[in-house]
Write an enzyme that holds these catalytic residues in place. Structure first.
Site, mmCIF file in Angstrom:
data_model
loop_
_atom_site.group_PDB
_atom_site.id
_atom_site.type_symbol
_atom_site.label_atom_id
_atom_site.label_comp_id
_atom_site.label_asym_id
_atom_site.label_seq_id
_atom_site.Cartn_x
_atom_site.Cartn_y
_atom_site.Cartn_z
ATOM 1 N N GLY A 31 43.001 34.009 41.537
ATOM 2 C CA GLY A 31 42.440 32.853 42.225
ATOM 3 C C GLY A 31 41.275 32.250 41.476
ATOM 4 N N LEU A 33 40.990 29.112 40.672
ATOM 5 C CA LEU A 33 41.819 28.543 39.612
ATOM 6 C C LEU A 33 41.082 27.447 38.829
ATOM 7 C CD1 LEU A 33 45.174 28.329 41.603
ATOM 8 C CD2 LEU A 33 44.274 30.218 40.235
ATOM 9 N N HIS A 34 41.354 27.420 37.534
ATOM 10 C CA HIS A 34 40.816 26.370 36.666
ATOM 11 C C HIS A 34 41.978 25.781 35.872
ATOM 12 C CE1 HIS A 34 41.238 29.410 33.577
ATOM 13 N NE2 HIS A 34 40.374 30.199 34.200
ATOM 14 N N HIS A 37 44.719 28.046 34.449
ATOM 15 C CA HIS A 37 45.757 28.508 35.387
ATOM 16 C C HIS A 37 46.767 27.381 35.661
ATOM 17 C CE1 HIS A 37 42.271 31.130 36.784
ATOM 18 N NE2 HIS A 37 43.202 32.024 36.525
ATOM 19 N N ASP A 151 43.386 36.659 27.607
ATOM 20 C CA ASP A 151 43.404 38.100 27.868
ATOM 21 C C ASP A 151 44.496 38.715 26.982
ATOM 22 O OD1 ASP A 151 41.427 38.131 30.024
ATOM 23 O OD2 ASP A 151 42.898 36.908 31.054
ATOM 24 N N SER A 186 37.421 30.280 31.974
ATOM 25 C CA SER A 186 37.488 31.562 32.658
ATOM 26 C C SER A 186 36.788 31.417 34.001
ATOM 27 C CB SER A 186 36.762 32.626 31.824
ATOM 28 O OG SER A 186 36.462 33.755 32.629
ATOM 29 N N SER A 187 37.304 32.116 35.002
ATOM 30 C CA SER A 187 36.632 32.076 36.307
ATOM 31 C C SER A 187 35.216 32.621 36.195
ATOM 32 C CB SER A 187 37.417 32.907 37.325
ATOM 33 O OG SER A 187 38.719 32.406 37.422
HETATM 34 O O1 PAF Z 1 44.519 38.018 34.447
HETATM 35 C C1 PAF Z 1 44.331 38.158 35.676
HETATM 36 O O2 PAF Z 1 43.906 37.236 36.371
HETATM 37 C C2 PAF Z 1 44.629 39.504 36.321
HETATM 38 O O3 PAF Z 1 44.302 40.548 35.475
HETATM 39 C C3 PAF Z 1 46.076 39.615 36.820
HETATM 40 C C4 PAF Z 1 47.075 39.561 35.682
HETATM 41 C C5 PAF Z 1 46.370 38.493 37.806
HETATM 42 C C6 PAF Z 1 46.261 40.944 37.532
HETATM 43 O O4 PAF Z 1 45.410 41.069 38.627
#
Ligand code: PAF
Length: 300
Positions: A31, A33-34, A37, A151, A186-187
């Protein structure tokens, strides 16, 4: 507006009616979200008929003293953003729905790949990612799933998970989405003060410069362990001087193995490289990475 499901059974009832005719994509998120996402959702729309976005701040991937409690939870705003990119379903379960027992007695561990880089300072993190992603894959049973390349280690671990547990899911890694000044979205960027936000793009600038220097050394056949160390030391100094505390700054092969310097010396089987960094600025632990593709232009 996407339809929101909070329960596994009701989401599965819906998806089971659709899956024989329609391709299903999953975009797992925590969540807040930016644009990064939303880019994953846009890509997912191109690969599938139905896009499910999961929103779950997963407790098992946070260590003691980390930001689980303060992690921003913004479901309403997230759903509005997802409507703008035509996501079909949001899966937003409670902790009890996802974890009948917490911590879960069943483990999904990734071995060596998870012990390096982020795994050194966050030793339980990737076990938490592994179990939640495995559960999301089992719940949604998507044809394809999308993860961000910011990531990078997580993406590599998920590819390994899919291979080792024989999931029939195609994993697509999406390029890092950056702010105009280069900072990877990034959040956690919202933990930065205004002054820190001004400083934060230094991380990307240093990585770009380092990638260019590495590419030059490799092209000039003057790349070896000591050259790498001296470039890394200078890059680390720039990052530290900007006010960051570095967790790691490393160069690996793109499959996250140690560099084979002999291959570079012999000019045989040289592998593409990736620079990976994790560093804390104020309250924000930021990740970034930069590919060093051999004999090809630098990917920015
Ligand atoms: O990258 C993320 O936001 C989290 O690590 C994920 C893949 C949703 C798992 O909780």
């Amino acid at each position: 507006m996407p339809i929101i499901y909070h329960h596994i059974a009701s989401l599965q009832d819906t998806l089971n009616l659709l899956r024989s005719q329609q391709r299903i994509a999953l975009v797992p998120t925590m969540g807040n979200l930016h644009a990064g996402h939303l880019q994953l959702v846009k890509m997912a729309k191109q690969h599938a008929d139905i896009v499910v976005v999961s929103i779950f701040v997963n407790p098992t991937q946070f260590g003691i003293g980390e930001d689980f409690d303060s992690y921003p939870r913004t479901l309403e705003a997230d759903v509005a953003k997802l409507a703008s990119v035509d996501a079909d379903y949001v899966f937003a379960p409670s902790i009890d729905e996802m974890y009948p027992q917490l911590p879960p007695p069943t483990k999904v561990t990734a071995g060596n790949i998870a012990m390096q880089l982020c795994g050194e300072s966050r030793p339980t993190h990737f076990d938490g990612v592994g179990i939640v992603v495995a559960k999301l894959f089992n719940i949604v049973q998507p044809d394809v799933a999308f993860f961000g390349q910011k990531d990078y280690q997580q993406l590599a671990i998920i590819k390994q998970l899919v291979r080792d547990l024989s999931y029939q899911i195609k994993i697509i890694g999406a390029p890092i989405v950056r702010a105009q000044d280069g900072l990877a979205l990034s959040s956690r960027n919202q933990y930065l003060t205004d002054a820190e936000r001004q400083t934060a793009p230094v991380l990307h600038e240093v990585l770009e410069d380092l990638a260019e220097q590495l590419a030059q050394k490799i092209a000039a056949d003057s790349f070896d362990e000591s050259v790498l160390q001296s470039l890394l030391t200078k890059a680390a100094q720039r990052i530290t001087q900007a006010g960051f505390e570095i967790d790691y700054l490393q160069v690996k092969t793109t499959d996250l193995q140690a560099i084979d310097f002999e291959a570079f010396k012999l000019k045989e089987n040289q592998q593409d490289l990736i620079i990976l960094v994790a560093a804390t600025l104020g309250q924000a632990r930021l990740l970034d990475n930069q590919l060093v593709l051999l004999n090809r232009p630098l990917v920015k």
